[in-house]
Design a protein around this motif. Structure first.
Motif, mmCIF file in Angstrom:
data_model
loop_
_atom_site.group_PDB
_atom_site.id
_atom_site.type_symbol
_atom_site.label_atom_id
_atom_site.label_comp_id
_atom_site.label_asym_id
_atom_site.label_seq_id
_atom_site.Cartn_x
_atom_site.Cartn_y
_atom_site.Cartn_z
ATOM 1 N N ALA A 172 -12.261 50.081 -43.687
ATOM 2 C CA ALA A 172 -11.143 51.004 -44.544
ATOM 3 C C ALA A 172 -11.476 51.023 -46.075
ATOM 4 O O ALA A 172 -11.924 50.108 -46.446
ATOM 5 C CB ALA A 172 -9.767 50.719 -44.222
ATOM 6 N N TYR A 181 -12.843 49.820 -36.869
ATOM 7 C CA TYR A 181 -13.829 49.359 -37.583
ATOM 8 C C TYR A 181 -14.432 47.847 -37.135
ATOM 9 O O TYR A 181 -15.177 47.204 -37.832
ATOM 10 C CB TYR A 181 -13.291 49.072 -39.058
ATOM 11 N N ASN A 219 -18.076 53.779 -37.830
ATOM 12 C CA ASN A 219 -16.890 54.560 -38.717
ATOM 13 C C ASN A 219 -16.987 53.801 -40.075
ATOM 14 O O ASN A 219 -16.802 52.757 -40.384
ATOM 15 C CB ASN A 219 -15.264 54.136 -38.322
ATOM 16 N N CYS A 274 -15.751 55.450 -42.827
ATOM 17 C CA CYS A 274 -14.436 55.919 -43.587
ATOM 18 C C CYS A 274 -14.897 56.763 -44.776
ATOM 19 O O CYS A 274 -14.842 56.508 -45.887
ATOM 20 C CB CYS A 274 -13.817 54.648 -43.996
#
Length: 559
Positions: A82, A93, A45, A47
């Motif tokens: 993030a 994450y 991820n 973001c």
């Protein structure tokens, strides 16, 4: 041509083909995606945001580590965070550690191990920095880098601050670290740490770059300022000293990504290659373990043969033509090819991308992490690359898509390579936004497997299922005077027909990846090895004879 000569030519050609077929075992290199039944459940991820922050395109790192010393490789994968906090605000994450259960499955042990991390991470380097026989983890990051010490009980302790390796600063700002690798640059028996840093960047402050003059897009690297690399010397007491300036490493600025280590001139000291993104590559020549001289231009590896600096990403620094001199191969983006530099001795490399067959194949490809390994055990190291275009809006400017399949190139000998992806099985045809790739024998069956990561997608295990009668041999070296993992050791094997192969013990490979530390060789039709010669980092030389094939040999450095 007279008929008799024609028949002789045909017979000779058939004999050569039969001999090659015997050596190759008659099987194509093939991989099978076993992720679904393996228990490896990891989704990267990054973001992605409307602000198009540069790190969102680049998270990649994956490493192989035997953290519990059970003889099987476990898998560690880094993750993003993030934005704009650049913190791991939720479980999605987390970096992840997966334990190898020896039965083809893996179990997530992240929380018990204590290696989830806290920032926006990029790459990983595995090495036993304190020589206690247990492998440790270093994570390169946009934010703070981390050193996790192996506690020998399935857990790790973050000793970053004590060790002094949280990441160097440049002009008052912590540098964005893209990749790292362990190297004993001064041959003192302690692993030092090299970190490639990418570019000056701050969250939500990227330049305004437009797609088609309409929508905000990720910017070309030329809009960012370069950084120096970092070299930490191991003090032997659990701490490190930044010696980048005194060794000359920090004199060269770049946009560093993939790192490769090898002794290209045979002087007994490990040299360092860094693939730079849209800047000339760097080749740091090790001068007696005391300082480095940047010689990429003189050596012929700074640019491609047409004098261009390109999008250097993943890097490998290993001997590909079995002549005892390590070569350099790195990836780039479409219309640039994946350059191959052949070491011709005397400190000189030639760009042989065109004559190798790689130029035509890779011209339309974009590659990230890469790896060198003998996938079919025929005695010649093959090539693997994790592919995807850089920008997700590429379709607006090209007939090509953002997602691409991975590729594998078979080594035909004499520095010639053939793209055999189409014959490598249906799972190799699956396109995705691949980023990371790392190679190792996950199942101890003598066939080298690949773990790949996908940007904002699920990581995959590509098991090597090549149907080959070829034999193999592997070595796990244990240093005594040298560093415990024997990183930097040079190996030469001689097979029953008198042919030689060469390799180095190094976990650094590809882009932000850390590979199997065991040295692996294909033996073709031979079941035994005539001779193994090891040049340990300490300078000691060891020769062993008549070793059985199809097994992993554990060899300890002589006292």
């Amino acid at each position: 041509m007279p008929r008799i000569l024609l028949w002789i030519a045909v017979i000779l050609a058939l004999a050569v083909a039969m001999e090659m077929g015997e050596a190759a075992g008659g099987g194509a290199i093939r991989f099978e995606d076993i992720t679904g039944r393996s228990g490896l459940d990891f989704t990267e991820n990054a973001c992605p945001t409307p602000n198009k922050n540069q790190p969102e395109t680049m998270t990649s790192g994956v490493g192989l580590i035997d953290y519990d010393n059970d003889g099987y490789l476990d898998i560690f994968i880094v993750n993003g965070a993030a934005i704009p906090s650049l913190r791991k605000e939720s479980d999605k994450y987390k970096n992840r550690l997966f334990h190898n259960n020896h039965d083809g499955t893996f179990t997530d042990v992240t929380d018990k191990a204590g290696v989830a991390g806290d920032g926006y991470d990029m790459g990983v380097a595995i090495g036993d920095y304190d020589n206690d026989g247990w492998q440790d983890i270093y994570v390169a990051s946009v934010t703070g880098n981390h050193l996790y010490h192996n506690n020998r009980n399935g857990t790790f302790t973050d000793l970053t601050q004590k060790a002094g390796v949280a990441g160097a600063s440049y002009e008052g700002q912590k540098m964005w670290s893209a990749a790292a690798g362990w190297v004993d640059y001064n041959n003192d028996g302690k692993l030092d740490l090299f970190v490639s840093n990418y570019c000056r960047w701050e969250v939500n402050k990227d330049p305004l770059c437009l797609s088609g003059g309409r929508l905000r897009a990720y910017c070309h690297p030329k809009f960012y300022k370069p950084l120096p690399s970092t070299l930490y010397r191991n003090n032997g007491d659990g701490t490190f000293t930044d010696v980048s300036e005194e060794t000359g490493i920090s004199k060269r600025l770049g946009k560093g990504m993939g790192i490769g280590f090898n002794d290209y001139d045979g002087d007994g000291f490990t040299d360092i290659f860094v693939a730079n993104d849209n800047m000339p590559n760097s080749l740091f020549h090790n001068i007696g373990g005391k300082r480095f001289e940047e010689v990429a231009m003189e050596a012929g590896v700074a640019y491609t043969e047409d004098g261009k600096s390109i999008s250097g990403m993943g890097a490998e620094f290993r001997d590909l033509d079995n002549d005892g001199r390590p070569d350099i191969w790195h990836t780039a983006t479409e219309l640039e090819t994946f350059p191959l530099f052949q070491n011709r001795g005397g400190g000189i490399f030639f760009d042989v991308t065109g004559r190798s067959g790689l130029a035509k194949s890779t011209l339309v490809m974009s590659g990230w992490s890469n790896g060198v390994a003998d996938f079919d055990n025929d005695g010649w190291k093959d090539l693997f690359v994790a592919r995807s275009n850089v920008l997700d809006n590429i379709a607006e400017f090209s007939t090509r898509s953002y997602e691409e399949p991975n590729s594998v190139f078979r080594n035909l000998g004499n520095m010639r390579f053939e793209d055999v992806t189409a014959q490598a099985g249906p799972d190799m045809q699956a396109a995705a936004a691949y980023r990371g790739a790392v190679i190792g024998d996950l199942f101890n069956d003598g066939r080298l497997d690949v773990v790949v990561t996908v940007l904002n997608g699920k990581a995959k295990i590509l098991k090597n299922v090549t149907d080959s009668a070829n034999n193999w041999i592997a070595f796990q070296l244990v240093g005594q005077k040298s560093n415990r993992m024997a990183i930097g050791a040079q190996l030469k094997i001689t097979t029953e027909d008198g042919a030689s192969q060469y390799d180095i013990v190094s976990t650094s490979a590809g882009y932000g990846a850390s590979r199997d530390p065991r040295a692996h060789f294909g033996l073709g039709r031979f079941r035994t090895l005539r001779q193994l010669e090891i040049r340990w980092p300490s300078g000691k030389r060891q020769v062993l004879s008549d070793l059985a094939g199809n097994k992993i040999h554990r060899i300890q450095e002589p006292q």
